[in-house]
Scaffold this active site. Sequence first.
Site, mmCIF file in Angstrom:
data_model
loop_
_atom_site.group_PDB
_atom_site.id
_atom_site.type_symbol
_atom_site.label_atom_id
_atom_site.label_comp_id
_atom_site.label_asym_id
_atom_site.label_seq_id
_atom_site.Cartn_x
_atom_site.Cartn_y
_atom_site.Cartn_z
ATOM 1 N N ASP A 24 3.454 9.623 -1.069
ATOM 2 C CA ASP A 24 2.246 8.936 -0.624
ATOM 3 C C ASP A 24 1.972 7.775 -1.573
ATOM 4 O OD1 ASP A 24 -0.033 8.464 0.852
ATOM 5 O OD2 ASP A 24 -0.712 10.545 0.802
ATOM 6 N N HIS A 61 0.814 -1.229 0.000
ATOM 7 C CA HIS A 61 0.000 0.000 0.000
ATOM 8 C C HIS A 61 0.837 1.263 0.000
ATOM 9 C CE1 HIS A 61 -4.075 -1.731 0.606
ATOM 10 N NE2 HIS A 61 -3.345 -2.780 0.946
HETATM 11 C C1 GDG Z 1 -1.963 4.156 3.307
HETATM 12 C C2 GDG Z 1 -0.981 4.820 2.334
HETATM 13 C C3 GDG Z 1 -2.710 4.636 0.550
HETATM 14 C C4 GDG Z 1 -8.753 10.353 7.617
HETATM 15 N N1 GDG Z 1 -9.083 11.147 8.630
HETATM 16 C C5 GDG Z 1 -10.297 10.771 9.048
HETATM 17 C C6 GDG Z 1 -10.715 9.733 8.249
HETATM 18 N N2 GDG Z 1 -9.729 9.489 7.371
HETATM 19 C C7 GDG Z 1 -9.726 8.448 6.325
HETATM 20 C C8 GDG Z 1 -9.841 9.035 4.960
HETATM 21 C C9 GDG Z 1 -9.154 7.982 4.106
HETATM 22 C C10 GDG Z 1 -8.128 7.361 5.043
HETATM 23 O O1 GDG Z 1 -8.487 7.748 6.348
HETATM 24 C C11 GDG Z 1 -6.713 7.871 4.763
HETATM 25 O O2 GDG Z 1 -6.208 7.213 3.625
HETATM 26 P P1 GDG Z 1 -4.953 7.722 2.798
HETATM 27 O O3 GDG Z 1 -4.891 6.947 1.552
HETATM 28 O O4 GDG Z 1 -5.131 9.160 2.527
HETATM 29 O O5 GDG Z 1 -3.664 7.559 3.717
HETATM 30 P P2 GDG Z 1 -2.918 6.451 4.694
HETATM 31 O O6 GDG Z 1 -3.667 6.299 5.960
HETATM 32 O O7 GDG Z 1 -1.548 6.966 4.844
HETATM 33 O O8 GDG Z 1 -2.925 5.036 3.909
HETATM 34 C C12 GDG Z 1 -1.751 5.580 1.282
HETATM 35 C C13 GDG Z 1 -3.566 3.856 1.532
HETATM 36 O O9 GDG Z 1 -2.746 3.211 2.510
HETATM 37 C C14 GDG Z 1 -4.394 2.790 0.821
HETATM 38 O O10 GDG Z 1 -3.596 1.899 0.115
HETATM 39 O O11 GDG Z 1 -3.561 5.411 -0.255
HETATM 40 O O12 GDG Z 1 -0.864 6.172 0.364
HETATM 41 O O13 GDG Z 1 -0.104 5.684 3.027
HETATM 42 O O14 GDG Z 1 -10.058 6.993 3.731
HETATM 43 O O15 GDG Z 1 -11.171 9.249 4.665
HETATM 44 N N3 GDG Z 1 -11.913 9.141 8.390
HETATM 45 C C15 GDG Z 1 -12.713 9.606 9.374
HETATM 46 N N4 GDG Z 1 -12.338 10.588 10.208
HETATM 47 C C16 GDG Z 1 -11.171 11.209 10.081
HETATM 48 O O16 GDG Z 1 -10.844 12.101 10.874
HETATM 49 N N5 GDG Z 1 -13.914 9.048 9.533
#
Ligand code: GDG
Length: 734
Positions: A379, A166
């Site tokens: 990212d 990921h």
């Molecule tokens: C890893 C990789 C890759 C965030 N704050 C809140 C909240 N969120 C949710 C978002 C989104 C998720 O968390 C964050 O996903 P990301 O993809 O932006 O980032 P990572 O956590 O670093 O994930 C990344 C991912 O894995 C998938 O393969 O994309 O690059 O680093 O869904 O909506 N949700 C709620 N409250 C919050 O305050 N409910």
Amino acid sequence: MNKTIIVSNRLPLQISIDEDSLVVTPSVGGLATGMKSVHGDGKGVWVGWSGINEDELSPELSKKVESRILAENCVSVPLTTTDIKEYYEGFSNKTLWPLFHYFMEYSIFKEHEWEAYKRVNIKFAKVVLENLEDGDTVWVHDYQLLLLPQLIKDQRPNTNIGFFLHIPFPSFEIFRTFPRREEILRGMLGADLIGFHTYDYERHFLSSIKRIIRLDVNFNNISFYDRVIAVDSFPMGIDYDKFHNAALEHNNGNKEQAALPKQMEDEPIDDIKLILSIDRMDYTKGIPNRIKAFEYFLDSFPEYKGKVRLIMLAVPSRSNVSQYKKLKRRTDELVGRVNSKFATLSWTPISYLYRSVPFDDLIDLYTSSDVALITPLRDGMNLVAKEFVATRTNLDGVLILSEMAGAAQEMNEALLINPLNFEDFANNLNRALTMPLKEQHTRIEIMQKRLKRYNVEKWAKEFLTSLKGTEELNNTTTTKKLLGEYEENLVIDFHEKKKRLLLLDYDGTLVGFKDNPQDAEPDEELYSLLDSLQEKENTTVVLISGRDKATFQKWFEHKNYTLVTDHGVWLYQNNEWIELERLKTDWMQNLRPILETFVDRTPGTFIETKNYSLAWHYRTADPELATRRTIELNTVLTSMVSNNDLSILKGNKVIEIKSSNVNKGRAVSRLLLQEEYDFITVIGDDWTDEYMFEEVPDWAYTIKVGITKTKARFKIKDTGRVRQVLKRINDKND
Ligand code: GDG
């Protein structure tokens, strides 16, 4: 019925324990949604850590937790507080995470944490194996479990295993600095399909595979012993409908207005444009950089003072790790500085929230913002960018996205920026704030269509379909793996037959390859195995090789085996060397200078001069350069060899030029004329051995070491397995 076992560090559920009650809530994260079709309705099993340390639970409570988890079709891997500290917070998050995100200076390698990483991967393997039945598929997720595929494959070679990373896979120049680079790659190679978010990560991974493990890569397929491993990119999507429908409901006023940040309620927001950023508080997300770039923007475009606000939601993450504590302090300071520099009585430029918010508030933030400012320094994908787009039900809004996020590869309609270029940052923010509605619509609409189509369920399905496809990739030839009954038959047959012949190639068959061919000497174990086979009644052991006579004289002349050297020029039998073919060698002096120019221009290559052939070895050269040079060399040589009755042999990381009048097959046919055998086994790894496979009768056991195309009836994994089979033949009594 066959099932899919999903394995990730954390199980997709939250457990809370009060004094006497135990609450298990399934998580609604992206991955869990994507897996609905494989895990939902009791179709699969999910293996992972429950989030509760094993040593903090009484045995009774532990049992209770386990059975509640089981009710959700999950099985937990028991991890202790020390495991979590060393494997998760330590090795996963202080070593691998920074390194894979190009923060080399943050990556600390500690031997005891590496040991813990291995230990915990073994714990995961144990639980997976306990739940694994024949025909099941295993899908392993992410950087915490890089060693797991191999641990499973070793125990259950027939299991179809997928692995998805990921986070980014870094360029070879970064990855090469990692002390345990080879172990990590070999761990991943246990999988049959290795997936990444983008083609770049795939490319970087393959480059490390070629340079570190020195494996052959054909397009996106890796030849690994007797298997083909597919590598591909699968950009992870989101649960589009969930976000889109929640936004529709929100906009129609069916949902209560969620609580916006305090500062915003106090101030009139009508003519203020809202710029949103949401990330975990992680140094890869570029939060301090974003604040500084925003400051630069306000300095460069002062007309926006009082007219825009950056709403920055930073979700607490890994707060036990010191780099994250530092980052939090730095962010607090910067927000304070920028706010005090620009704030007026009625306006604060940055609303900063350090917490997570409930889903409804998240939708509220997405829908009420005008611009999303997603500017990570690195990212893997970034799902927030995709979620923002999905919630734009009126098709308005602008996404500014860092080109360092994997999502940038597929979201070309966003304003893509290099977040470290402040001018670029400021100009694009200005462009976003002044973008005509029509242009906003066009951009959002195109992105929405794609996100709806390639949602997280589709992503999971495509991965699993490709994983299934790898089974066919490995079964396309009629060559069977020399395992189980086939191996059994070979051993039995040997002992039942009266006149037995073993034709064994040497390099790549009995011993592994060395950077310098002269280092590939026979070891004591090999001598004693061959001696003992040779001593068996009515058994002839023949070592047949492209090696020169002098080397085999040194290594084997004192033995009783029959030797064939120089691809069939010399035969050593009954203590006597016989020259089977008389060959001209005058061509060598003309060809040598040509090969020398290739050596000079291709570091890591050298020429081996044999009595009847010249070999250009490129095992330690840069693999891409070597591929180019082999094509060049082939072109140069082709015109020259035809006039001289020479042929070009492409061996394992070697090109050899030798007379066309000699090959291993001719030597074999001569041996077959001398005696009549009722048992013949031929083992070889190289295409020069194909001549032998062709020469022997159809009933002979022809065995190819490795995966490349062959006429042999069977294939075998590696030299270790060859010795194992020979040992089995040897140990069985007649
Ligand atoms: C890893 C990789 C890759 C965030 N704050 C809140 C909240 N969120 C949710 C978002 C989104 C998720 O968390 C964050 O996903 P990301 O993809 O932006 O980032 P990572 O956590 O670093 O994930 C990344 C991912 O894995 C998938 O393969 O994309 O690059 O680093 O869904 O909506 N949700 C709620 N409250 C919050 O305050 N409910």
